[in-house]
Design a protein around this motif. Sequence first.
Motif, PDB file in Angstrom:
ATOM      1  N   GLY A  14      99.619  53.521  37.448  1.00  0.00           N
ATOM      2  CA  GLY A  14     101.026  53.162  37.320  1.00  0.00           C
ATOM      3  C   GLY A  14     101.208  52.017  36.340  1.00  0.00           C
ATOM      4  N   SER A  15     102.455  51.795  35.912  1.00  0.00           N
ATOM      5  CA  SER A  15     102.704  50.692  34.995  1.00  0.00           C
ATOM      6  C   SER A  15     104.088  50.107  35.217  1.00  0.00           C
ATOM      7  N   LEU A  16     104.218  48.831  34.866  1.00  0.00           N
ATOM      8  CA  LEU A  16     105.495  48.143  34.851  1.00  0.00           C
ATOM      9  C   LEU A  16     105.586  47.438  33.509  1.00  0.00           C
ATOM     10  N   GLN A  17     106.673  47.694  32.792  1.00  0.00           N
ATOM     11  CA  GLN A  17     106.872  47.066  31.494  1.00  0.00           C
ATOM     12  C   GLN A  17     108.237  46.408  31.472  1.00  0.00           C
ATOM     13  N   GLY A  18     108.325  45.237  30.860  1.00  0.00           N
ATOM     14  CA  GLY A  18     109.591  44.531  30.720  1.00  0.00           C
ATOM     15  C   GLY A  18     109.457  43.455  29.673  1.00  0.00           C
ATOM     16  N   GLN A  41      98.870  49.095  34.572  1.00  0.00           N
ATOM     17  CA  GLN A  41      99.248  48.080  33.590  1.00  0.00           C
ATOM     18  C   GLN A  41     100.461  47.275  34.042  1.00  0.00           C
ATOM     19  N   LEU A  42     100.441  45.983  33.710  1.00  0.00           N
ATOM     20  CA  LEU A  42     101.587  45.090  33.829  1.00  0.00           C
ATOM     21  C   LEU A  42     101.774  44.494  32.442  1.00  0.00           C
ATOM     22  N   ILE A  43     102.862  44.870  31.757  1.00  0.00           N
ATOM     23  CA  ILE A  43     102.989  44.530  30.339  1.00  0.00           C
ATOM     24  C   ILE A  43     104.371  43.948  30.037  1.00  0.00           C
ATOM     25  N   ALA A  44     104.373  42.755  29.428  1.00  0.00           N
ATOM     26  CA  ALA A  44     105.602  42.162  28.895  1.00  0.00           C
ATOM     27  C   ALA A  44     105.589  42.413  27.397  1.00  0.00           C
ATOM     28  N   GLN A  45     106.562  43.178  26.906  1.00  0.00           N
ATOM     29  CA  GLN A  45     106.569  43.502  25.488  1.00  0.00           C
ATOM     30  C   GLN A  45     107.997  43.620  24.981  1.00  0.00           C
ATOM     31  N   GLY A  46     108.149  43.430  23.693  1.00  0.00           N
ATOM     32  CA  GLY A  46     109.454  43.541  23.059  1.00  0.00           C
ATOM     33  C   GLY A  46     109.324  43.190  21.594  1.00  0.00           C
ATOM     34  N   ALA A  47     110.456  43.053  20.926  1.00  0.00           N
ATOM     35  CA  ALA A  47     110.456  42.689  19.511  1.00  0.00           C
ATOM     36  C   ALA A  47     109.872  41.288  19.342  1.00  0.00           C
ATOM     37  N   ALA A  48     109.261  41.055  18.201  1.00  0.00           N
ATOM     38  CA  ALA A  48     108.574  39.780  17.942  1.00  0.00           C
ATOM     39  C   ALA A  48     109.488  38.575  18.099  1.00  0.00           C
ATOM     40  N   ASN A  49     110.774  38.707  17.844  1.00  0.00           N
ATOM     41  CA  ASN A  49     111.680  37.573  17.945  1.00  0.00           C
ATOM     42  C   ASN A  49     112.353  37.453  19.319  1.00  0.00           C
ATOM     43  N   ASP A  50     112.025  38.324  20.247  1.00  0.00           N
ATOM     44  CA  ASP A  50     112.558  38.251  21.607  1.00  0.00           C
ATOM     45  C   ASP A  50     111.774  37.230  22.427  1.00  0.00           C
ATOM     46  N   ASN A  51     112.370  36.746  23.498  1.00  0.00           N
ATOM     47  CA  ASN A  51     111.681  35.883  24.446  1.00  0.00           C
ATOM     48  C   ASN A  51     110.887  36.782  25.392  1.00  0.00           C
ATOM     49  N   VAL A  52     109.678  37.131  25.006  1.00  0.00           N
ATOM     50  CA  VAL A  52     108.835  38.042  25.770  1.00  0.00           C
ATOM     51  C   VAL A  52     107.741  37.225  26.442  1.00  0.00           C
ATOM     52  N   VAL A  53     107.686  37.252  27.777  1.00  0.00           N
ATOM     53  CA  VAL A  53     106.749  36.378  28.474  1.00  0.00           C
ATOM     54  C   VAL A  53     106.373  36.954  29.841  1.00  0.00           C
ATOM     55  N   LEU A  64      98.260  36.467  40.663  1.00  0.00           N
ATOM     56  CA  LEU A  64      98.102  37.713  39.917  1.00  0.00           C
ATOM     57  C   LEU A  64      96.668  38.166  40.090  1.00  0.00           C
ATOM     58  N   THR A  65      96.484  39.381  40.588  1.00  0.00           N
ATOM     59  CA  THR A  65      95.151  39.941  40.784  1.00  0.00           C
ATOM     60  C   THR A  65      95.038  41.232  39.975  1.00  0.00           C
ATOM     61  N   LEU A  66      94.022  41.288  39.132  1.00  0.00           N
ATOM     62  CA  LEU A  66      93.704  42.483  38.347  1.00  0.00           C
ATOM     63  C   LEU A  66      92.349  42.986  38.794  1.00  0.00           C
ATOM     64  N   SER A  67      92.243  44.288  39.082  1.00  0.00           N
ATOM     65  CA  SER A  67      90.950  44.814  39.518  1.00  0.00           C
ATOM     66  C   SER A  67      90.744  46.238  39.026  1.00  0.00           C
ATOM     67  N   ASP A  68      89.494  46.645  39.025  1.00  0.00           N
ATOM     68  CA  ASP A  68      89.102  48.021  38.711  1.00  0.00           C
ATOM     69  C   ASP A  68      89.676  48.517  37.382  1.00  0.00           C
ATOM     70  N   SER A  69      89.508  47.720  36.319  1.00  0.00           N
ATOM     71  CA  SER A  69      89.895  48.067  34.945  1.00  0.00           C
ATOM     72  C   SER A  69      91.396  48.024  34.672  1.00  0.00           C
ATOM     73  N   ALA A  70      92.194  47.476  35.575  1.00  0.00           N
ATOM     74  CA  ALA A  70      93.625  47.310  35.331  1.00  0.00           C
ATOM     75  C   ALA A  70      93.837  46.210  34.298  1.00  0.00           C
ATOM     76  N   ILE A  71      95.002  46.239  33.627  1.00  0.00           N
ATOM     77  CA  ILE A  71      95.270  45.218  32.609  1.00  0.00           C
ATOM     78  C   ILE A  71      96.650  44.598  32.782  1.00  0.00           C
ATOM     79  N   ALA A  72      96.773  43.357  32.306  1.00  0.00           N
ATOM     80  CA  ALA A  72      98.056  42.681  32.137  1.00  0.00           C
ATOM     81  C   ALA A  72      98.068  42.174  30.706  1.00  0.00           C
ATOM     82  N   ALA A  73      99.206  42.310  30.019  1.00  0.00           N
ATOM     83  CA  ALA A  73      99.288  41.893  28.621  1.00  0.00           C
ATOM     84  C   ALA A  73     100.695  41.391  28.327  1.00  0.00           C
ATOM     85  N   ALA A  74     100.783  40.444  27.392  1.00  0.00           N
ATOM     86  CA  ALA A  74     102.089  39.903  27.005  1.00  0.00           C
ATOM     87  C   ALA A  74     101.985  39.221  25.653  1.00  0.00           C
ATOM     88  N   ASN A  75     103.132  39.109  24.971  1.00  0.00           N
ATOM     89  CA  ASN A  75     103.174  38.327  23.739  1.00  0.00           C
ATOM     90  C   ASN A  75     102.874  36.864  24.052  1.00  0.00           C
TER      91      ASN A  75
END
Length: 93
Positions: A14-18, A41-53, A64-75
């Motif tokens: 599953g994934s959550l993006q915002g 995945q837990l991912i914060a993404q958007g345009a480079a000039n947005d407040n993405v965090v 925040l707990t990541l396990s078994d090859s899960a990822i979190a990513a953000a600008n």
Amino acid sequence: NDGANSALAISDGGSLQGTVINIRTFAGAVGQATVSGAGSQLIAQGAANDNVVLRVGRAGSGTLTLSDSAIAAANMTEIGRDLGAVVTVHALG
């Protein structure tokens, strides 16, 4: 958010993006996010000039707990930014 407690679980690919993801922003609040399993995945993404965090425990208590090859990513990531924040981050395989 406003002092309430909350939990989030993402698993089995599953994934959550915002653009802004908060795991406990305010003092007195307790929040937990668990991301587990390959492809999850837990991912914060958007345009480079947005407040993405991705914020973990900005002033409250966040875990925040990541396990078994899960990822979190953000600008940008904020971990325990303000005085009084209590933060735990686990990365488990």
